[in-house]
Write an enzyme that holds these catalytic residues in place. Structure first.
Site, PDB file in Angstrom:
ATOM      1  N   HIS A  62     -13.159 -27.831 -20.731  1.00  0.00           N
ATOM      2  CA  HIS A  62     -13.970 -28.773 -19.980  1.00  0.00           C
ATOM      3  C   HIS A  62     -13.061 -29.788 -19.336  1.00  0.00           C
ATOM      4  O   HIS A  62     -12.164 -30.326 -19.986  1.00  0.00           O
ATOM      5  CB  HIS A  62     -14.995 -29.435 -20.904  1.00  0.00           C
ATOM      6  CG  HIS A  62     -15.992 -28.449 -21.413  1.00  0.00           C
ATOM      7  ND1 HIS A  62     -15.822 -27.776 -22.588  1.00  0.00           N
ATOM      8  CD2 HIS A  62     -17.146 -27.979 -20.857  1.00  0.00           C
ATOM      9  CE1 HIS A  62     -16.831 -26.932 -22.752  1.00  0.00           C
ATOM     10  NE2 HIS A  62     -17.653 -27.035 -21.723  1.00  0.00           N
ATOM     11  N   CYS A  78     -19.147 -27.463 -25.431  1.00  0.00           N
ATOM     12  CA  CYS A  78     -19.075 -28.653 -24.566  1.00  0.00           C
ATOM     13  C   CYS A  78     -19.297 -29.955 -25.318  1.00  0.00           C
ATOM     14  O   CYS A  78     -18.592 -30.936 -25.082  1.00  0.00           O
ATOM     15  CB  CYS A  78     -20.039 -28.552 -23.389  1.00  0.00           C
ATOM     16  SG  CYS A  78     -21.427 -27.456 -23.586  1.00  0.00           S
ATOM     17  N   GLN A 100     -15.015 -18.032 -27.070  1.00  0.00           N
ATOM     18  CA  GLN A 100     -14.834 -18.327 -25.645  1.00  0.00           C
ATOM     19  C   GLN A 100     -13.460 -18.924 -25.421  1.00  0.00           C
ATOM     20  O   GLN A 100     -12.987 -19.717 -26.220  1.00  0.00           O
ATOM     21  CB  GLN A 100     -15.866 -19.364 -25.203  1.00  0.00           C
ATOM     22  CG  GLN A 100     -17.281 -18.861 -25.162  1.00  0.00           C
ATOM     23  CD  GLN A 100     -18.199 -19.901 -24.550  1.00  0.00           C
ATOM     24  OE1 GLN A 100     -18.272 -21.013 -25.031  1.00  0.00           O
ATOM     25  NE2 GLN A 100     -18.898 -19.531 -23.484  1.00  0.00           N
ATOM     26  N   HIS A 102     -17.317 -27.076 -16.508  1.00  0.00           N
ATOM     27  CA  HIS A 102     -17.233 -26.085 -17.582  1.00  0.00           C
ATOM     28  C   HIS A 102     -16.509 -24.875 -17.007  1.00  0.00           C
ATOM     29  O   HIS A 102     -16.822 -24.480 -15.884  1.00  0.00           O
ATOM     30  CB  HIS A 102     -18.611 -25.545 -17.992  1.00  0.00           C
ATOM     31  CG  HIS A 102     -19.598 -26.573 -18.421  1.00  0.00           C
ATOM     32  ND1 HIS A 102     -19.990 -26.713 -19.726  1.00  0.00           N
ATOM     33  CD2 HIS A 102     -20.293 -27.490 -17.723  1.00  0.00           C
ATOM     34  CE1 HIS A 102     -20.903 -27.671 -19.804  1.00  0.00           C
ATOM     35  NE2 HIS A 102     -21.104 -28.163 -18.605  1.00  0.00           N
ATOM     36  N   ARG A 108     -24.704 -17.132 -30.603  1.00  0.00           N
ATOM     37  CA  ARG A 108     -25.960 -17.148 -29.855  1.00  0.00           C
ATOM     38  C   ARG A 108     -26.779 -15.940 -30.274  1.00  0.00           C
ATOM     39  O   ARG A 108     -26.241 -14.856 -30.447  1.00  0.00           O
ATOM     40  CB  ARG A 108     -25.686 -17.069 -28.340  1.00  0.00           C
ATOM     41  CG  ARG A 108     -24.857 -18.221 -27.854  1.00  0.00           C
ATOM     42  CD  ARG A 108     -24.637 -18.150 -26.356  1.00  0.00           C
ATOM     43  NE  ARG A 108     -23.640 -19.147 -25.963  1.00  0.00           N
ATOM     44  CZ  ARG A 108     -23.050 -19.185 -24.773  1.00  0.00           C
ATOM     45  NH1 ARG A 108     -23.366 -18.296 -23.860  1.00  0.00           N
ATOM     46  NH2 ARG A 108     -22.159 -20.124 -24.503  1.00  0.00           N
TER      47      ARG A 108
END
Lengths: 592, 592
Positions: B336, B285, B332, B462, B314
């Site tokens: 956005h 983002c 991913q 998102h 992560r």
């Protein structure tokens, strides 16, 4: 061992001319020093060499120079050149030289470091310099010059020594060549990829996120995607397999590879996860080796060619970062070939062919090829090096590619071929590189089972063709000055309705062209038509379709080129077929 | 506020059935406890709840159980069920309960923690348990059950308390449902994406590089590229802009965003560069916000939709990592959307439509939708929350999508919609998620100039559709059991020449099909034809073209399907057209 330089006749002539130019530029530096001395009798002199396109000289002066000083120095130089005074060479003992240069502390320092007993001085008019030469016979041989800038420079590049004033000049064999060069500098400034990237809204580098990290904006990303898709298709067509590998891995891998030991200053600091150290990858090779090693490989599977658009991160000092050309994170168009030694020549030839095909398609038709051979410190067997270097030579010969040899400039792990391509302004860009590696196969025991049933180490080739997406966009931008061929243009067609009542037709055209895969937009703003045309030209959009009453009635489009070329009227079918062909053929020109 | 659950009649019936099944499973746990007690009179009992598909009970026993014990316990249970003995509920004071359960230390411990004065016991036959119920009337109501496994489990999940033995069982409303379930478990084991990934050579996770980091092998990467290209094309078609942002950024950004504060346990440790701290990105983002903020934006530019296949990292404990479904690095399919509040409903509806279109195309036609509303701790104004939640509802209503409300389960920064899709075995996979964000626009002051000439905060959305490339490949693999539809199959056609003399024709076919974009290989090994067919079937390649004398003579191909279906003879033209259509239409079946 290979140490000869393969030069064509044309290359030999050029080498001679380069030598003559260098001498003239060096002489111009001396003339500039004389001119400065006449204006500042107390000037202390540093060094004054010839450089690419010109020369410079470093001075210690009683006051700071300003750009206004340059024409005055130039005028004095022109006088000296017009007088055509001779350059006189004189061999003297160091003792004599010390007396002659007694008022020049920097020269004395240089003098002290010369091991020989005799040194040479060059004199013209009242100026004398400690100098190896050679020089022109007389100052009249300086054909065309111009002083271009002033900069500060530490004596001997050492920040603890005095800061001197450096004047840069350019010099050429003719007034015309000088004019061309100055024009080129101006053009280069206009084509600066940082400036064009901002104007065309292609990318940004943001202090908030960190220097050297590139954000690809929508229009830049379109170009990147076109490049990447073409790159992937062409690689798959030529028997490469695309793979994806993670951006981090355990540090131990980079210790095994030797990168941690030999390359540490470019590595990011490790991250700790559950007591293990991880590092962001500086290169993609280890990932490809790990995939190779997931099972035992037979000679029947080779060659395996793993290609990845892999983003890597390497530390560079913030001082050396430069737009897209030198960054901290970049996406390499990387591949690694695992093959037997017998397959190596075919593989190298295949890479050369692919590399020249790709760069040519992107519009770079001139290039220079360098073969770099074994350095003093090297990994692997001497015999393998000789064999591999010979294989690289043979691959070059097979494709009839002229090349120069750069002795001792191979990487420590193997010999390599570098291709430098030239852009529209004649400037060189680091292009494809092909490196044989004797080191990693050994360190990771990368093997295959041969026809003899025994285990053999693979021959491994590292190669990139475009280098990185970032630097390649920089070269494309500067090569084309932002005026991309239609297949690369982020927006290919701008439809400009004359009035609101033509909007429906404009959107009809838009969807017709979009369904053909054309990147098209409608400028539906209520602005004057000329302003919209001007905007599309500034955005360097290849085609503008102006549509008004006449076009709606006749189901035609009025086509304008970004060059400002006169509008032509075409049927939609004819325009669509024309642009479809231009895109499919990756045409460099614009014709419909 | 929204807190009602929108349930169809079918959903209500299902909820009642679920309740009944749960009661039966709980009763089965008691019956199992009675059976164990009859075999081990000194057994101490822990807890024995109903769970998804069945039940378990924890025991302390004089010896370790082995799988051989399960049929014996099952036989005893069947006896108890056949006797159809009643479950009797009894309310007693805690003092009485303490006497009745005197020999059961774990039950006494539980008893002590119940605040009420009266507790309930359930009895059947010789077995009595401290239990809230409810239960069946009698043991005969247990229709179909099976004990499936034994595991160790610490008392109350606390590793400092005793380790007990847990027996898992499954129970269903009919023998048929039980059989179906057991079959499904067997099928699920066969379809385990970790197993299929290895067998089909699609990907690996390598201890050497670190757990949870995925290497996409050539065939897995082909599937990923097909998915990514389709994803990008569809996004561009729907007005998204593709962007690329770096994988690292200065830590300060993540402090401004709040991730450093709220999300620290999932972040990798910072790296230091020239005195600045950098971090590998856990989400995309911020990069998109920085691109948005490179210039002032007008309402006329909105909505802006930035999409990126962004790889993020992560931290997850190594204990919870699971194949591709739970990893430490993943790409991913992120986007956005920056828009005005007025545009939010259209945008959310657009995302829902796109999400369902994509998942449907990939073959997932069943899904469950959840709307998660404001949690207790939240950022932003109460009024904005209510407005945004209402907008999400209206977008769902506009597309006539049935959904459930999950009260208080929104993210702290805004309400969200989650779509869980169901695979061929009826298992749920986390799919598209759409989240409104009130937090980041404020923290980064992300604004646009409205029609009123004033600055307004954007509404930010998102969203991911497939989630991540890694988890989505896992779901595809398990959904199809590796038998991919032709457009997704890594190799679509295997050409199998009967003898060496048919190789030329085989390669001719290969190049004809490849020029059509078909992923085709020739199995030119000198092996028996049946072995080659068998290998292609194991590799789940959709079409095999067997070519021998007859095919060469008639310029035909003999087509076999991987299902083993009988060969049919076709002309090359007819096969080529058939497969071209199957690929272009993303057909789920195989028919030619």
């Amino acid at each position: 061992m290979i140490s000869t330089v393969v030069l064509s006749e044309g290359q030999r002539t050029k080498a001679n001319e380069d030598k003559k130019l260098e001498t003239m530029r060096h002489s111009a530096a001396h003339v500039m020093a004389e001119a400065v001395q006449s204006l500042f009798p107390d000037a202390k002199f540093g060094i004054g060499p010839a450089i690419k396109n010109g020369f410079y000289y470093d001075f210690e002066l009683p006051r700071s120079l300003t750009p206004d000083d340059l024409p005055i120095i130039e005028a004095k130089m022109s006088e000296i050149i017009a007088s055509n005074i001779p350059f006189n060479r004189q061999e003297v003992s160091k003792g004599e030289a010390r007396q002659i240069l007694a008022s020049q502390p920097y020269k004395l320092e240089l003098l002290d470091e010369i091991p020989d007993e005799k040194v040479s001085l060059y004199r013209q008019g009242s100026f004398v310099d400690l100098c190896r030469g050679p020089h022109l016979d007389s100052t009249g041989g300086i054909e065309a010059f111009k002083l271009v800038s002033i900069a500060g420079a530490y004596w001997r590049g050492n920040e603890h020594r005095p800061m001197m004033q450096r004047i840069y000049g350019v010099a050429f064999a003719s007034k015309r060549a000088l004019a061309e060069h100055l024009e080129q500098i101006e053009e280069a400034a206009k084509r600066d990829h940082r400036k064009l990237g901002r104007e065309l809204d292609l990318f940004s580098i943001q202090e908030e996120a960190g220097p050297g990290l590139v954000f690809w904006h929508p229009k830049g990303a379109v170009i990147r995607r076109v490049i990447e898709d073409f790159w992937k298709d062409e690689h798959v067509r030529r028997g490469y397999d695309i793979v994806y590998t993670p951006h981090i891995a355990r540090l131990d891998l980079w210790k095994t590879s030797g990168h941690w030991e030999f390359y540490r200053e470019h590595l990011y600091s490790p991250m700790e996860v559950e007591g293990q150290e991880y590092m962001i990858k500086p290169m993609n090779c280890l990932g490809h080796i790990l995939i190779y090693k997931t099972r035992r490989r037979s000679y029947q599977e080779l060659p395996l060619r793993y290609a990845e658009l892999g983003t890597v991160y390497r530390y560079e000092r913030s001082g050396v970062l430069f737009g897209l050309a030198r960054v901290r994170g970049f996406t390499q168009d990387d591949a690694h070939i695992f093959c037997s030694f017998e397959q190596l020549e075919d593989e190298v030839a295949g890479v050369l062919d692919l590399a020249l095909f790709l760069t040519d398609t992107f519009g770079f038709t001139n290039y220079k090829v360098l073969l770099s051979t074994r350095p003093e410190k090297y990994a692997g067997e001497l015999e393998s090096w000789e064999k591999a270097t010979e294989i690289l030579r043979q691959a070059l010969a097979r494709l009839r590619i002229a090349y120069e040899v750069d002795p001792g400039e191979g990487v420590f792990y193997g010999p390599k071929i570098d291709i430098q391509f030239e852009d529209a302004l004649g400037r060189g860009w680091q292009g494809p590189t092909i490196q044989v590696d004797f080191n990693l196969p050994q360190r990771f025991n990368v093997t295959y089972i041969g026809q003899d049933g025994r285990e053999h180490l693979v021959a491994m080739v590292h190669r990139t063709v475009l280098g990185s997406m970032e630097r390649f966009l920089a070269s494309l931008l500067e090569h084309y000055g932002g005026v991309f061929p239609v297949w690369l243009a982020p927006i290919q067609v701008m439809i400009i309705p004359v009035a609101d009542r033509h909007l429906d037709y404009a959107h009809h055209l838009e969807s017709e062209l979009r369904s053909e895969g054309v990147r098209v937009k409608v400028d539906g703003r209520s602005e004057r038509i000329n302003l919209k045309i001007r905007q599309a030209q500034l955005d360097k959009i290849p085609y503008m379709l102006v549509v008004g009453d006449k076009e709606v009635a006749a189901s035609t489009v009025s086509v304008r080129l970004r060059s400002g070329e006169q509008a032509t009227s075409q049927t939609l079918e004819s325009f669509r077929e024309g642009i479809r062909l231009a895109i499919a053929s990756k045409s460099k020109g614009l014709s419909l």
